[in-house]
Design an enzyme around this catalytic site. Structure first.
Site: not given
Ligand code: 9MG
Length: 259
Positions: A204, A238
Site C-alpha cells: 500500500k 490480507r
Molecule cells: C479489499 N481490500 C483492500 N484493502 C483492504 C484492507 O486493508 N482490508 C480489507 N478487509 N479489505 C481490503
C-alpha cells in the site's frame, strides 16, 4: 489471506488476473504457497476507482468462485459491498464476506443476517473515489475503533452473531500516512476487543510514501509489516506475496511461542 483482484484496474497487480485461466492459476499458486483463505474482489477499491454494476461484479467473481470450488475446498472470501453479490458468492461456494463498507450498503446487513458466513467489517472514511482527498480525524485511533465497535453492535442487533465478525482498521482507506502509522501503532487496542483483527497493508501507499518507492518494490516492507501485525495479534493478514509472508509469520510465531 491471499488477494485475488479480478479487476482490470487494481492498484498493485494491474489487472493481471482478470482472465479466468490466469486467475485460477494464481489461486493454485497461492494455495501451494500456504494461503489459508483466498479473497476475491471484482470491484477495485483503490483511491479514485470507478464503481462497477452488480452485473459486472457478478460476472467477474461468480465463475471464478465456482471454478475454485470445483477443485479445492480452500476457504474463499468475497470482497464486496453489494448484497446480491454477497448472496450469489455464498451460493457459489464462498465462505466469508469481506466488506470495506462494513455492511452499510443497501440490503447488505439483512442479506448477511440471513447467511451463516463470517464477515470482516472494515473502517473507511468517505468513498474510494474521494477518500484520499482530505482525510480528517480528531483522534484517528479512537474514531476508527468506535466506528467498528458500533458496526459490531449494529450487526449483532440485526442477528449476526459476534462470533461471525472480524474487524479491520482499513489501512489506506481515507487515511494519511500519519493516520496509518498511528493505527498500526495502536493495533493492540483493536486486538484487545477480542474480535479477530484483519490487517491489509500489502504494497500500500503508506509504504510507498514512507520509503519513497514504487509499488513493485514494496514486497519486503509488506512482509515486515505482516510479521509485525502477526506479532501484535492480528488474526488475518490480507497479502499479495503469500510465500514470504507465510515464512515471516511462522518465524514470528516460533519466537513468540518459545518462552
Ligand atoms: C479489499 N481490500 C483492500 N484493502 C483492504 C484492507 O486493508 N482490508 C480489507 N478487509 N479489505 C481490503
Amino acid at each position: 489471506m491471499g488477494i485475488l483482484n479480478v479487476t482490470p484496474d487494481s492498484f498493485s497487480d494491474g489487472g493481471q488476473f482478470d482472465k479466468p485461466a490466469k486467475a485460477l492459476q494464481r489461486v493454485r499458486q497461492m494455495i501451494a504457497e500456504g494461503a489459508d483463505i483466498i479473497d476475491i474482489g471484482g470491484e477495485s477499491t483503490r483511491p479514485g476507482a470507478r464503481a462497477v454494476s452488480i452485473e459486472e461484479e457478478l460476472e467477474r467473481v461468480i465463475p471464478l468462485i465456482e471454478a475454485i470450488r470445483a477443485e479445492s475446498d480452500i476457504p474463499i472470501s468475497v470482497d464486496t459491498s453489494k448484497a446480491p453479490v454477497m448472496l450469489e458468492a455464498v451460493k457459489a461456494g464462498a465462505n466469508m464476506i469481506n466488506d470495506v463498507r462494513s455492511l452499510r450498503e443497501s440490503g447488505a446487513l439483512a442479506e448477511v443476517a440471513g447467511l451463516e458466513a463470517p464477515v470482516c467489517l472494515m473502517h473507511m472514511q468517505g468513498e474510494p473515489r474521494s477518500m484520499q482527498t482530505n482525510p480528517h480525524y480528531q483522534n484517528v485511533v479512537e474514531e476508527v475503533l468506535q466506528f467498528l465497535l458500533q458496526r459490531v453492535e449494529v450487526c449483532v442487533a440485526a442477528g449476526i452473531s459476534r462470533d461471525r465478525l472480524a474487524i479491520d482498521p482499513g489501512f489506506g482507506f481515507g487515511k494519511t500516512l500519519q493516520h496509518n502509522l498511528a493505527l498500526f501503532h495502536a493495533l493492540d487496542r483493536f486486538v484487545a476487543t477480542g474480535l479477530p483483527v484483519l490487517v491489509g497493508v500489502s504494497r500500500k501507499s503508506m509504504i510507498g510514501q514512507l520509503l519513497d518507492i514504487p509499488v513493485e518494490a514494496r514486497m519486503p516492507a509488506s512482509v515486515a509489516l505482516a510479521g509485525l501485525a502477526s506479532w501484535l495479534g492480528a488474526a488475518i493478514l490480507r497479502v499479495h506475496d503469500v510465500q514470504p509472508t507465510v515464512h515471516a509469520v511462522r518465524m514470528c510465531r516460533a519466537i513468540k511461542n518459545s518462552d
